[in-house]
Design an enzyme around this catalytic site. Structure first.
Site, PDB file in Angstrom:
ATOM      1  N   TYR A  38       0.913  -0.965  -0.001  1.00  0.00           N
ATOM      2  CA  TYR A  38      -0.020   0.011  -0.083  1.00  0.00           C
ATOM      3  C   TYR A  38       0.840   1.272  -0.034  1.00  0.00           C
ATOM      4  O   TYR A  38       1.696   1.490   0.923  1.00  0.00           O
ATOM      5  CB  TYR A  38      -1.044   0.006   1.149  1.00  0.00           C
ATOM      6  CG  TYR A  38      -1.983  -1.306   1.279  1.00  0.00           C
ATOM      7  CD1 TYR A  38      -2.012  -2.180   0.287  1.00  0.00           C
ATOM      8  CD2 TYR A  38      -2.479  -1.222   2.150  1.00  0.00           C
ATOM      9  CE1 TYR A  38      -3.029  -3.083   0.334  1.00  0.00           C
ATOM     10  CE2 TYR A  38      -3.516  -2.489   2.536  1.00  0.00           C
ATOM     11  CZ  TYR A  38      -3.676  -3.271   1.478  1.00  0.00           C
ATOM     12  OH  TYR A  38      -4.527  -4.358   1.717  1.00  0.00           O
TER      13      TYR A  38
ATOM     14  N   HIS B  79       0.649 -12.012   0.872  1.00  0.00           N
ATOM     15  CA  HIS B  79      -0.631 -10.953   0.099  1.00  0.00           C
ATOM     16  C   HIS B  79      -1.344 -11.798  -1.040  1.00  0.00           C
ATOM     17  O   HIS B  79      -2.508 -11.490  -1.190  1.00  0.00           O
ATOM     18  CB  HIS B  79       0.095  -9.673  -0.345  1.00  0.00           C
ATOM     19  CG  HIS B  79      -0.689  -8.372  -0.437  1.00  0.00           C
ATOM     20  ND1 HIS B  79      -0.422  -7.265  -0.421  1.00  0.00           N
ATOM     21  CD2 HIS B  79      -2.215  -8.382  -0.455  1.00  0.00           C
ATOM     22  CE1 HIS B  79      -1.432  -6.529  -0.408  1.00  0.00           C
ATOM     23  NE2 HIS B  79      -2.610  -7.206  -0.650  1.00  0.00           N
TER      24      HIS B  79
END
Length: 282
Positions: free
Chosen positions: A52, A111
C-alpha cells in the site's frame, strides 16, 4: 458488538482497512484522525500492507497508533509475493515493522501467490513466528484450491486467516471458500466489503431493498452492507475510509443485526452462486 476469534484472540468483527491511505500528504492528518476515531469507537484490528503506497500506508498507521497501547491493537500487514522467499521475507518484515514503529505483528499475511513455492513461503512464515516478530500468519487472495494445497503442506494448517474480497455484489466465496473455511475453523477477513463505494458498478447503494432495510434500521446504506458481510460468525470486515464520521459509522455497523426476512430479501436481489466462480481480486 459482534466478535471474531482470530489467532486465539476475540476481536470486534469490524476492523480498519488502510488501502490507498498515506499516499496523499494533504490528507495525512485527516487519515490519521479517521484511524484514531475508529480505534476510539471500539475497533481493534488495523490492516495494512507493504504494497500500500510502497510503505506509505504502514508509515501512516505507525504514526496513527502512537497514542494507543500496542497490546490493545491487533495489527496486520502483508508481504508481497516477490518478497515471500526464505532469502527476502525477514528483511521485508523488518522494514514493515520499522515503518509501523513496532517490534511485532499480530498477523502477517502472504498477500497473494507468486513464483516462490508455497512450501518455502509457509516454512519461512513458520520460522518467523518462532522469532516473535510475528505472533501468527495467514494468507490473502487464496481460492479453494489454494487453501486445499496450503492445508496439505507441513505446517500449512497453522494459518489463522484468509483475506479475500467479499461483499454483497461479489459472492463467489459463498459457493466453496466460505464453507471450507467454516469447516476448517479458518476466519475470513473481508476486504472491500462495501465494494469501494460502488465504484465497480455493483449498484449496491442504489438498490431499493438495500435502501429500505437501511431506513428500517435508521442506518446508512453502508452500515447495512457491512452488517451483511459480518452476518457469519467468523467473518471480519475491514472497510476503509478517510472520514471520521464514516469511520465511526463503519465500526457501529458491527452492532447491526439483519433479520432472517431481510437477509432473504437481499439473497433474492443478490443471489449466492450455484457453481464455482473465479476468485474476485482487486
Amino acid at each position: 458488538m459482534k466478535q471474531v476469534k482470530i489467532a486465539g484472540q476475540q476481536v470486534p468483527a469490524m476492523g480498519i482497512g488502510t488501502w490507498h491511505m498515506g499516499e496523499r500528504p494533504a490528507q495525512r492528518e485527516t487519515e490519521i484522525a479517521a484511524i484514531q476515531a475508529g480505534i476510539s469507537a471500539g475497533a481493534r484490528v488495523v490492516d495494512t500492507a507493504e504494497m500500500y503506497g510502497s510503505g506509505k500506508s504502514e508509515n501512516l498507521v505507525g504514526e496513527a497508533l502512537k497514542p494507543f497501547k500496542r497490546e490493545d491493537i491487533f495489527l496486520i500487514s502483508k508481504v508481497l509475493p516477490e518478497n515471500a522467499s526464505q532469502r527476502r521475507m525477514e528483511a521485508s518484515l523488518d522494514a514493515s515493522l520499522q515503518r509501523l514503529r513496532t517490534d511485532y505483528l499480530d498477523l502477517y499475511l502472504y498477500h497473494w501467490r507468486g513464483s516462490v513455492p508455497l512450501s518455502e513461503t509457509v516454512a519461512e512464515l513458520q520460522r518467523l513466528q518462532t522469532t516473535g516478530k510475528i505472533r501468527s500468519w495467514g494468507v490473502s487472495n487464496f481460492d479453494i484450491a489454494d487453501l486445499q494445497e496450503l492445508w496439505a503442506l507441513p505446517g500449512g494448517d497453522q494459518a489463522v486467516a484468509n483475506e479475500d474480497l467479499y461483499h454483497l455484489g461479489s459472492r463467489g466465496l459463498d459457493y466453496a471458500v466460505l464453507p471450507w473455511q467454516r469447516d476448517h475453523d479458518l476466519p475470513l477477513i473481508a476486504y472491500s466489503p462495501i465494494a469501494q463505494g460502488d465504484s465497480w458498478g455493483h449498484h449496491l447503494t442504489t438498490t431499493p431493498i438495500v435502501q429500505q432495510i437501511a431506513q428500517a434500521h435508521h442506518a446508512t446504506i453502508y452500515q447495512v452492507l457491512l452488517a451483511w458481510v459480518v452476518r457469519h460468525p467468523q467473518v471480519l470486515a475491514i472497510p476503509q475510509t478517510s472520514s471520521v464520521a464514516h469511520m465511526e459509522q463503519n465500526i457501529a455497523a458491527a452492532d447491526l443485526t439483519l433479520s432472517a426476512t431481510e437477509l432473504a430479501a437481499l439473497d433474492q436481489q443478490f443471489p449466492a452462486p450455484t457453481s464455482k466462480q473465479p476468485l474476485d481480486i482487486l
